[in-house]
Design an enzyme around this catalytic site. Sequence first.
Site, short mmCIF file in Angstrom:
data_model
loop_
_atom_site.label_atom_id
_atom_site.label_comp_id
_atom_site.label_asym_id
_atom_site.label_seq_id
_atom_site.Cartn_x
_atom_site.Cartn_y
_atom_site.Cartn_z
CG ASP A 52 -1.72 1.23 1.41
OD1 ASP A 52 -2.63 1.41 0.59
OD2 ASP A 52 -1.46 2.03 2.33
CD GLU A 136 -2.47 2.06 -3.50
OE1 GLU A 136 -3.46 2.79 -3.37
OE2 GLU A 136 -1.68 1.80 -2.58
CB CYS A 189 -12.94 -6.36 6.87
SG CYS A 189 -12.30 -7.54 8.09
CB CYS A 208 -13.88 -5.53 10.81
SG CYS A 208 -15.27 -6.29 9.95
CG ASP A 218 -1.32 2.99 5.99
OD1 ASP A 218 -2.42 3.37 5.51
OD2 ASP A 218 -0.48 3.77 6.48
ZN LIG Z 1 -14.23 -8.18 9.17
#
Ligand SMILES: [Zn+2]
Length: 228
Positions: A52, A136, A189, A208, A218
């Site tokens: 990332d 990404e 998540c 989450c 990150d």
């Molecule tokens: Zn989760």
Amino acid sequence: MREALRWTGEVSRVVASRKDDKWFVSIRVHTDDANTMVQMSLRDDKPAVGVDVGINTLATCSDGTKYENPRPLKRYLRKLARANRTLSRKTFLSNNWRKAKSRLASVHDRISCIREDSHHKASTAIVRKASRMGIETLNVSGLLKNRKLAKALSDSALSRFLTMLKYKAERRGIPLTEAAMFFASSQTCSSCGSKKSELTLRERIYHCGECGFTCDRDVNAAINLCPV
Ligand SMILES: [Zn+2]
């Protein structure tokens, strides 16, 4: 400033050159092909790595390693803003304007050198430890709408950093996966796959609500970018 040679082998050519007030040395080294073969054979033992990229932390890997942007950069970004202000106060094409203009150019040059050096070091370290990589895809048209100087500079530097990761991976024969442009690597998540509708930049810890998974923001994004 000095640095040990990063390659072993016979040095066949050394060229010193000068650009403005700076000196550069380029060194040609004949490396042993066997070294490359050893790297290739060790590849299977290495993990897949998701990366990332960001403005404060240059790169965060899915194994939790972080590569920070160098500290001098912030100092030089302040100098850049100052040099820009100074230039804007001078009379166009006057002697003082020329001096300010050359001062501004040298700050730009310094920033790009520091940045490029850190990007080379981080990208080499990352490709060395990976058997497969995931990165990404930056939204370039989104970046063009951004008018803030420092932010825009960082963003163009980030796409160069991703390009560096790409060609270094290719050179080592490491398969590289690029996520789809609008893949929500930060909002998703990495444990259960549920997606948050909102995640502000200030939330540094990903928590989450569905499965209770808690992780550095990150690192969570890097795990999502990691190829399976
Ligand atoms: Zn989760």
